[in-house]
Design an enzyme around this catalytic site. Sequence first.
Site, PDB file in Angstrom:
ATOM      1  N   ASP A 105       0.826  -1.199   0.000  1.00  0.00           N
ATOM      2  CA  ASP A 105       0.000   0.000   0.000  1.00  0.00           C
ATOM      3  C   ASP A 105       0.867   1.258   0.000  1.00  0.00           C
ATOM      4  OD1 ASP A 105      -2.706   1.227   0.360  1.00  0.00           O
ATOM      5  OD2 ASP A 105      -1.830   1.902   2.251  1.00  0.00           O
TER       6      ASP A 105
ATOM      7  N   GLU B  12       1.851  -0.199  -4.802  1.00  0.00           N
ATOM      8  CA  GLU B  12       0.850   0.801  -5.181  1.00  0.00           C
ATOM      9  C   GLU B  12       1.582   2.138  -5.262  1.00  0.00           C
ATOM     10  OE1 GLU B  12      -3.318   2.911  -3.775  1.00  0.00           O
ATOM     11  OE2 GLU B  12      -1.849   2.261  -2.290  1.00  0.00           O
TER      12      GLU B  12
END
Length: 542
Positions: A201, A270
């Site tokens: 993330d 990401e």
Amino acid sequence: MSHPWWQTRVVYQIYPRSFQDANGDGIGDLAGVTERLPYVAETLGIGAVWLSPFYPSPQADFGYDVSDYRDVDPQFGTLDDFDALAARCHELDLKLIVDFVPNHSSDQHAWFQESRAGRESAKRDWYVWSDPKPDGSPPNNWLSHFGGPAWTLDEATGQMYLHSFLHEQPDLNWRNPEVEAEMLDTLRFWMDRGVDGFRIDVAHSILKDPQMRDNPPRTAPPEGAFKSLGEYDTQLHVHDKAHADVHDAFARIRRTVDGHSDAERVAIGEIHEFDLDRWASFYGKPTGDGHLSGLHMPFNFGLLNVEWTAADVRAHVDAVEAALPDGAWPNYVLGNHDEPRLATRLGPESVRLAGLLLLTLRGTPTLYYGDELGMPDVDVPLDQRKDPWAERSGDPTLSRDGCRTPMAWDGSPSAGFSTAPPDALWLPLHASHDRVNVEAELADPDSHLAFYRRALAVRRETPALQTGAYSGLDGVPDGVFGFTRGDDALVLLHFGGGAVHVDLPARFRDGRVALSTDGRDGGGAAGASLALPAWGGVVVVR
């Protein structure tokens, strides 16, 4: 040449809250995911699943505020449930990718509770603390993605802590070697439990400018960004993320993942970076053994913003191919838990065209649960919305609830997702779930699901579509994007209404139509030209 599994398999993203509810509380869980894995592996024929967060969390940002990195939130089950899920994945020859959230924890994490206990706390430096300016304002002008300053005052200690997102999500200090060691050990913990890879993330946010300088103002709209982020877009974010030494941290993550055992694993970042040269830098540098030092793949979100035309899509794909360093493997994303669904963003007529594009481009495709059905976004009533981004920013259009609604398995009142009544589900179902669901579409040979199943099968059975080189095709009519994959596959995509005829390259005229969005699969020789349907296309295989 053999390729690692993460280069040849399709990744299917599962949002656990919304995939299957096994205990009837209206919220999906790990046991529910395990129950539905045969759909992914056998019905779809997909080779890898990616699970969004399932860790203990106060759910301020639905699991992206982690309070324990090495356990399972009780609403999703237990570690035993996770182990059963991992075992079932491997029984079905599915690789398992899990979310890893290293930039920030929950403010309820024991680490942060100890960190904020006092300036002399042993874990004070595990987070980013700073004195406010003499006038009481934040140490610098950094902004939260969710609106407002990225700093919150802790009155007990008189210092402010950094949070790139919600104030309930304090940023960890990756410049502290103890923090990095703990996070790398967390990767090992999950690999020991059978995890085959990690989706990291906001990966590029983990290291910021150590001098914490102000971001300069932005004087033009952000280039390449696919949605407005409100106040956040008023700055050039050159100091609050992606500091140059993040590449060294990625190299250590890569070595941890690659070196854990002989098994092939993957680290996917990401990274919302739309300058393709900077994006490509996150693959790292050559290591001398044929590999690169950075992440195996930084997610490529460029197609989310490209105008849905043949010329613009081709221009993006060509630019990606040109930007890749030697040895890098491309990837493409058309949907996920943060973006409007394909059927809503591109229109229902493009659901199959989008799938054909995603599954035939060179690189690893990621498919978001339910997009294979043509599930639309839900306009969730304001009093039922859950996403904190829209609430905290004051902009209702930023809500991500609409793309996170429960999977539709059948036409029953709760769509087979749960035994709970519809009004007890954590988010409402889409209005067309009586028709747009797995059971109904499996019975319809002309459904979106039927097409995606055929497309996935053709990709599995055609080596050129997995590993063949990409080459754009010139001389096609306006509105058509054509390309070849290796010597044996030709893909023709029509971005427009009506029908259009395309003259085929001579070497493909004796090939067969292996896949078509309008069902002309498995015919005889393709011939000298082919008619492409509106918003559709074909794959010709030699």
